[in-house]
Design a protein around this motif. Structure first.
Motif, PDB file in Angstrom:
ATOM      1  N   MET A   1       0.839  -1.197   0.000  1.00  0.00           N
ATOM      2  CA  MET A   1       0.000   0.000   0.000  1.00  0.00           C
ATOM      3  C   MET A   1       0.873   1.246   0.000  1.00  0.00           C
ATOM      4  SD  MET A   1      -3.243  -0.772   2.485  1.00  0.00           S
ATOM      5  CE  MET A   1      -2.651  -2.195   3.392  1.00  0.00           C
ATOM      6  N   THR A   2       0.479   2.206  -0.814  1.00  0.00           N
ATOM      7  CA  THR A   2       1.212   3.465  -0.870  1.00  0.00           C
ATOM      8  C   THR A   2       0.205   4.607  -1.006  1.00  0.00           C
ATOM      9  OG1 THR A   2       3.039   4.626  -1.942  1.00  0.00           O
ATOM     10  CG2 THR A   2       1.558   3.373  -3.373  1.00  0.00           C
ATOM     11  N   PHE A   3       0.698   5.804  -1.323  1.00  0.00           N
ATOM     12  CA  PHE A   3      -0.170   6.977  -1.244  1.00  0.00           C
ATOM     13  C   PHE A   3      -0.622   7.536  -2.582  1.00  0.00           C
ATOM     14  CE2 PHE A   3       1.423   6.820   2.998  1.00  0.00           C
ATOM     15  CZ  PHE A   3       0.392   7.325   3.767  1.00  0.00           C
ATOM     16  N   THR A   4       0.120   7.294  -3.630  1.00  0.00           N
ATOM     17  CA  THR A   4      -0.248   7.875  -4.921  1.00  0.00           C
ATOM     18  C   THR A   4      -0.364   6.795  -5.992  1.00  0.00           C
ATOM     19  OG1 THR A   4       2.036   8.237  -5.678  1.00  0.00           O
ATOM     20  CG2 THR A   4       1.023   9.975  -4.317  1.00  0.00           C
ATOM     21  N   LYS A   6       0.702   7.101  -8.928  1.00  0.00           N
ATOM     22  CA  LYS A   6       1.984   7.084  -9.629  1.00  0.00           C
ATOM     23  C   LYS A   6       2.953   6.108  -8.976  1.00  0.00           C
ATOM     24  CE  LYS A   6       5.823  10.094 -10.980  1.00  0.00           C
ATOM     25  NZ  LYS A   6       6.393  11.459 -10.903  1.00  0.00           N
ATOM     26  N   ALA A   7       3.027   6.159  -7.638  1.00  0.00           N
ATOM     27  CA  ALA A   7       3.928   5.252  -6.923  1.00  0.00           C
ATOM     28  C   ALA A   7       3.479   3.803  -7.082  1.00  0.00           C
ATOM     29  CB  ALA A   7       3.977   5.644  -5.447  1.00  0.00           C
ATOM     30  N   ALA A   8       2.176   3.569  -7.005  1.00  0.00           N
ATOM     31  CA  ALA A   8       1.659   2.208  -7.165  1.00  0.00           C
ATOM     32  C   ALA A   8       1.967   1.663  -8.553  1.00  0.00           C
ATOM     33  CB  ALA A   8       0.157   2.195  -6.905  1.00  0.00           C
ATOM     34  N   LYS A   9       1.801   2.505  -9.561  1.00  0.00           N
ATOM     35  CA  LYS A   9       2.078   2.089 -10.941  1.00  0.00           C
ATOM     36  C   LYS A   9       3.557   1.738 -11.112  1.00  0.00           C
ATOM     37  CE  LYS A   9       1.553   3.777 -15.724  1.00  0.00           C
ATOM     38  NZ  LYS A   9       2.972   3.829 -16.128  1.00  0.00           N
ATOM     39  N   GLU A  10       4.429   2.551 -10.526  1.00  0.00           N
ATOM     40  CA  GLU A  10       5.862   2.282 -10.643  1.00  0.00           C
ATOM     41  C   GLU A  10       6.235   0.979  -9.933  1.00  0.00           C
ATOM     42  OE1 GLU A  10      10.131   4.416  -9.511  1.00  0.00           O
ATOM     43  OE2 GLU A  10       8.299   5.619  -9.626  1.00  0.00           O
ATOM     44  N   ILE A  25       2.362 -11.735 -11.200  1.00  0.00           N
ATOM     45  CA  ILE A  25       2.167 -10.865 -10.037  1.00  0.00           C
ATOM     46  C   ILE A  25       0.927 -11.303  -9.273  1.00  0.00           C
ATOM     47  CG2 ILE A  25       1.730  -8.507  -9.246  1.00  0.00           C
ATOM     48  CD1 ILE A  25       3.248  -7.472 -11.598  1.00  0.00           C
ATOM     49  N   GLN A  26       1.122 -11.743  -8.049  1.00  0.00           N
ATOM     50  CA  GLN A  26       0.005 -12.151  -7.210  1.00  0.00           C
ATOM     51  C   GLN A  26      -0.303 -11.094  -6.145  1.00  0.00           C
ATOM     52  OE1 GLN A  26      -1.784 -14.977  -7.820  1.00  0.00           O
ATOM     53  NE2 GLN A  26      -0.500 -15.098  -9.632  1.00  0.00           N
ATOM     54  N   ALA A  27       0.507 -10.060  -6.088  1.00  0.00           N
ATOM     55  CA  ALA A  27       0.327  -9.039  -5.061  1.00  0.00           C
ATOM     56  C   ALA A  27      -0.745  -8.036  -5.463  1.00  0.00           C
ATOM     57  CB  ALA A  27       1.644  -8.308  -4.814  1.00  0.00           C
ATOM     58  N   HIS A  28      -1.383  -7.476  -4.461  1.00  0.00           N
ATOM     59  CA  HIS A  28      -2.294  -6.349  -4.676  1.00  0.00           C
ATOM     60  C   HIS A  28      -1.481  -5.089  -4.398  1.00  0.00           C
ATOM     61  CE1 HIS A  28      -6.358  -4.383  -4.582  1.00  0.00           C
ATOM     62  NE2 HIS A  28      -5.619  -3.458  -4.003  1.00  0.00           N
ATOM     63  N   ILE A  29      -1.120  -4.358  -5.445  1.00  0.00           N
ATOM     64  CA  ILE A  29      -0.290  -3.156  -5.311  1.00  0.00           C
ATOM     65  C   ILE A  29      -1.162  -1.952  -5.637  1.00  0.00           C
ATOM     66  CG2 ILE A  29       1.782  -1.954  -6.096  1.00  0.00           C
ATOM     67  CD1 ILE A  29       2.918  -4.679  -6.925  1.00  0.00           C
ATOM     68  N   SER A  30      -1.411  -1.108  -4.641  1.00  0.00           N
ATOM     69  CA  SER A  30      -2.333   0.005  -4.869  1.00  0.00           C
ATOM     70  C   SER A  30      -2.172   1.056  -3.784  1.00  0.00           C
ATOM     71  CB  SER A  30      -3.784  -0.501  -4.855  1.00  0.00           C
ATOM     72  OG  SER A  30      -4.168  -0.833  -3.528  1.00  0.00           O
ATOM     73  N   THR A  31      -2.949   2.110  -3.918  1.00  0.00           N
ATOM     74  CA  THR A  31      -3.017   3.110  -2.861  1.00  0.00           C
ATOM     75  C   THR A  31      -3.895   2.569  -1.728  1.00  0.00           C
ATOM     76  OG1 THR A  31      -5.003   4.164  -3.749  1.00  0.00           O
ATOM     77  CG2 THR A  31      -2.856   4.981  -4.548  1.00  0.00           C
ATOM     78  N   PHE A  32      -3.813   3.226  -0.562  1.00  0.00           N
ATOM     79  CA  PHE A  32      -4.681   2.870   0.556  1.00  0.00           C
ATOM     80  C   PHE A  32      -6.153   2.907   0.134  1.00  0.00           C
ATOM     81  CE2 PHE A  32      -1.067   3.784   3.318  1.00  0.00           C
ATOM     82  CZ  PHE A  32      -1.280   2.933   4.396  1.00  0.00           C
ATOM     83  N   HIS A  33      -6.535   3.992  -0.516  1.00  0.00           N
ATOM     84  CA  HIS A  33      -7.947   4.190  -0.827  1.00  0.00           C
ATOM     85  C   HIS A  33      -8.438   3.214  -1.904  1.00  0.00           C
ATOM     86  CE1 HIS A  33      -7.015   7.960   1.291  1.00  0.00           C
ATOM     87  NE2 HIS A  33      -8.275   7.914   1.652  1.00  0.00           N
ATOM     88  N   VAL A 156       3.900  -1.463   3.599  1.00  0.00           N
ATOM     89  CA  VAL A 156       3.369  -0.101   3.489  1.00  0.00           C
ATOM     90  C   VAL A 156       4.518   0.842   3.171  1.00  0.00           C
ATOM     91  CG1 VAL A 156       2.158   1.774   4.659  1.00  0.00           C
ATOM     92  CG2 VAL A 156       1.542  -0.602   5.136  1.00  0.00           C
ATOM     93  N   ASP A 157       4.346   1.618   2.125  1.00  0.00           N
ATOM     94  CA  ASP A 157       5.354   2.590   1.697  1.00  0.00           C
ATOM     95  C   ASP A 157       5.055   3.954   2.330  1.00  0.00           C
ATOM     96  OD1 ASP A 157       7.503   3.620   0.168  1.00  0.00           O
ATOM     97  OD2 ASP A 157       6.105   4.325  -1.356  1.00  0.00           O
ATOM     98  N   GLU A 158       6.094   4.749   2.564  1.00  0.00           N
ATOM     99  CA  GLU A 158       5.950   6.114   3.094  1.00  0.00           C
ATOM    100  C   GLU A 158       5.095   6.133   4.364  1.00  0.00           C
ATOM    101  OE1 GLU A 158       7.685   8.475   1.999  1.00  0.00           O
ATOM    102  OE2 GLU A 158       7.980   8.346  -0.173  1.00  0.00           O
TER     103      GLU A 158
END
Length: 674
Positions: A1-4, A6-10, A25-33, A156-158
């Motif tokens: 989980m991250t905040f933007t 853009k960061a999730a996409k990267e 990719i089995q992970a769920h990579i996204s923003t918190f929201h 969790v990033d940032e």
């Protein structure tokens, strides 16, 4: 989980490269929201939502608020939306009756009515995307276990930027899970105004028992000299994790602290530094704490013909409040200006409808001015609009305007009298914006033009010149606020306006979170790779008056041996830009170097290592100022190298001073002390 996004996409792209296939990719990579939204769609029936619910934006929320509270203005609705979002970010629901509602002057009834209207639509707002999943999982143990089993590992990033509801959400899910990892830097927590809580990362170990801290201390960006300065900056904070950051890069140029007599000299220096950066094909970041400072730097670069990019903000003359101010001035000098009339006559709202405005502008197009047309059409104008037009007319034609000394003084009077000053003051409160400061900056600039026709022409010509050329372009010269600089890097960095009241920002001691402001300064410093300069002015224009300023307490904390101190004595443009004896091969810009750093920068007589407090200044003491007269000290704040005093004068004015830098203020002698 991250905040933007853009960061999730990267992150997704990097993981895909590591695994050689997107399909793996089995992970769920996204923003918190986004993660919260996915949970709501999975458990939509449990929270009484349709699976295809929509997410309301701020405008949608404001529309709901205007239904919930009849007769409120757009500004009031915006303020209520901001307060509701503030409460949701802290996990406070409409039925909790939390005392924070009283602190925000938000009635529980308004909050409840808003929620009822929103629930009837079957949609959610942005704050619901975390609050509703948290409330669901807290209540529904089966759903909680399902989520915990589905996502065993969490990164969790940032993490230093998390707010209350994000912390509560993560704690609920992973408090007893050994596969929970957060990455963050408490020294870069700078979003308190968005609800971020630095204590989330500082107290992580106590909230997640058995956790282990791994310090990543190598810096791959900045030179050793810049990093040494950055460490010195943030070392004065008490609420932080200790760390020994080091750089493996080659030693570079010692950072510079530069004093200018006036802001014009600082602006000219920006141009000189930009030229040097372009010559050497280096990227340059020009940072400032408040957006209103950008006007001078933008204007100087435009006039010098140097392309630049303003990052994350609207160019000064393209900002709504500045366009309003210029429209006021143009209509004041030219009653035939249809465009300006249409823009400003009903702002803020004064019951002059679109139909009335259209009727007047149609007649204006035939060559008449708006006052003449108003009189001709008077009988056909509704009573409420007549009242609004009369009020506007009285503001625009007041006799005192002709007696004002400058264009800036005229603007100040017009902006206040038509109600725009109050309008944008409320906007700032509702949106945490800086619109009023931007107008103050325009007033300061316009105060350089006298209230004579020829000077007015010069003012409008200069505005038009800059307006026509202010465009964001792809450039290695980038202007931005310190907040916008986070996550970026530049070969060269200049942080401007490092003065008390700007950085740290605040009008009063109670308004300042010193440690967060210092972290913001640290973030700016650590964006620099090879070259770093920090600048401040001895005097700066504010609302049309040249006012004495003081170097930031953050500058006064710096160890002398970590910086080169330079002083520009502004006498003329030629002197400013003159190349003094300096080996250009070793640096990026010509400086007027002096070695009397201690005498010019620190209080006279103090040692370099352990300057003493100005202990003679005490709360309650009476003082005398050469210009302001008699006063009394309200508050005293000591740092390790100086003190700041807040004084209230007999006429009610309040001001802050660094007394060891000003001979204008003296302590009154006490009689009969023996």
């Amino acid at each position: 989980m991250t905040f933007t996004n853009k960061a999730a996409k990267e992150m997704k792209e990097r993981v895909a490269l590591l695994l050689f296939s997107q399909a793996k990719i089995q992970a769920h990579i996204s923003t918190f929201h986004s993660f919260g939204a996915s949970l709501l769609r999975i458990f939509h029936e449990d929270v009484s939502l349709p699976r295809d619910f929509q997410i309301y934006d701020t405008n949608d929320q404001q529309a709901l608020v205007t239904q919930a509270v009849e007769g409120i203005s757009a500004q009031e609705a915006k303020a209520i939306v901001r307060k509701i979002s503030f409460l949701k970010d802290r996990g406070i629901t409409h039925f909790s009756n939390d005392p924070l509602m009283n602190d925000l002057h938000l009635s529980a009834q308004t909050y409840q009515k808003y929620e009822e209207l929103k629930k009837n639509t079957g949609n959610v707002d942005f704050g619901d995307l975390l609050l509703l999943p948290y409330l669901l999982l807290k209540k529904n143990k089966q759903a909680l276990q399902m989520v915990q089993k589905r996502w065993i590992h969490c990164l969790v990033d940032e993490y230093q930027d998390t707010n209350s509801i994000q912390f509560l959400f993560l704690e609920l899910l992973y408090k007893h899970n050994p596969h929970f990892t957060v990455v963050g830097d408490d020294d870069q927590s700078i979003y308190k105004f968005r609800g971020a809580i630095v204590d989330n990362i500082l107290s992580f170990s106590s909230h997640f028992p058995g956790s282990r801290i791994i310090r990543l201390e190598e810096n791959y960006r900045s030179s050793k000299q810049i990093l040494d300065l950055a460490k010195d900056v943030v070392s004065h904070n008490t609420k932080r994790h200790s760390k020994d950051v080091f750089s493996s890069t080659n030693e570079g140029e010692t950072p510079h602290v530069i004093q200018f007599d006036y802001e014009l000299a600082e602006q000219k220096y920006v141009v000189e530094l930009a030229r040097k950066a372009n010559e050497k094909n280096k990227s340059l970041g020009i940072f400032f704490r408040i957006n209103s400072l950008s006007r001078g730097y933008e204007e100087a670069l435009v006039q010098a013909g140097i392309p630049y990019e303003l990052v994350g903000a609207v160019s000064f003359y393209e900002r709504e409040e500045i366009k309003d101010a210029i429209a006021l001035l143009r209509l004041y000098k030219n009653k035939h200006d249809i465009i300006s009339f249409r823009r400003i006559v009903n702002k803020p709202r004064r019951s002059i409808g679109a139909k009335t405005i259209a009727s007047i502008t149609q007649e204006m197009a035939k060559g008449r001015n708006w006052e003449e047309v108003k009189n001709i059409l008077w009988q056909h104008i509704p009573a409420a609009a007549q009242k609004g037009l009369d009020f506007f007319s009285s503001c625009m034609s007041h006799n005192s305007l002709e007696k004002e000394p400058t264009v800036g003084a005229c603007l100040a009077q017009l902006f206040r009298s038509v109600g725009l000053w109050e309008h944008y003051t409320e906007e700032d409160k509702a949106s945490n914006s800086e619109r009023r400061k931007n107008v103050e900056e325009l007033v300061s600039f316009a105060s350089g033009f006298s209230n004579e026709n020829k000077a007015w022409q010069g003012f409008f010509e200069q505005i038009s010149l800059v307006e026509g050329r202010l465009r964001n372009v792809a450039s290695k010269i980038q202007l931005m606020s310190l907040h916008r600089s986070k996550g970026l890097e530049f070969d060269m960095v200049l942080i401007c306006g490092i003065e008390e009241g700007i950085l740290p920002m605040g009008r009063d001691f109670e308004d300042i979170d010193i440690e967060e402001e210092r972290r913001l300064f640290y973030v700016g410093v650590t964006r620099a790779k090879e070259f770093l300069a920090l600048s401040y002015c001895k005097k700066r224009q504010k609302y049309g008056f040249l006012r004495q300023t003081f170097p930031s307490s953050f500058l006064l904390e710096l160890k002398q041996e970590l910086v080169n101190m330079s002083f520009y004595e502004y006498t003329s443009e030629e002197r400013l830009l003159q190349k003094h004896s300096h080996d250009e091969g070793q640096g990026y810009y010509p400086v007027h170097k002096k070695n009397d750093y201690h005498n010019n920068y620190h209080s006279e007589g103090n040692s370099n290592e352990h300057p003493v407090y100005e202990s003679k200044w005490m709360e309650g003491d009476e003082v005398e100022h050469k210009s302001y007269g008699s006063g009394k000290i309200l508050q005293v704040r000591n740092t390790n190298k100086h003190c700041i005093i807040k004084v209230v004068f007999t006429d009610g004015r309040e001001a802050m001073f660094l007394p060891q830098y000003s001979s204008a203020i003296q302590k009154k002698a006490k009689h009969n002390e023996g």
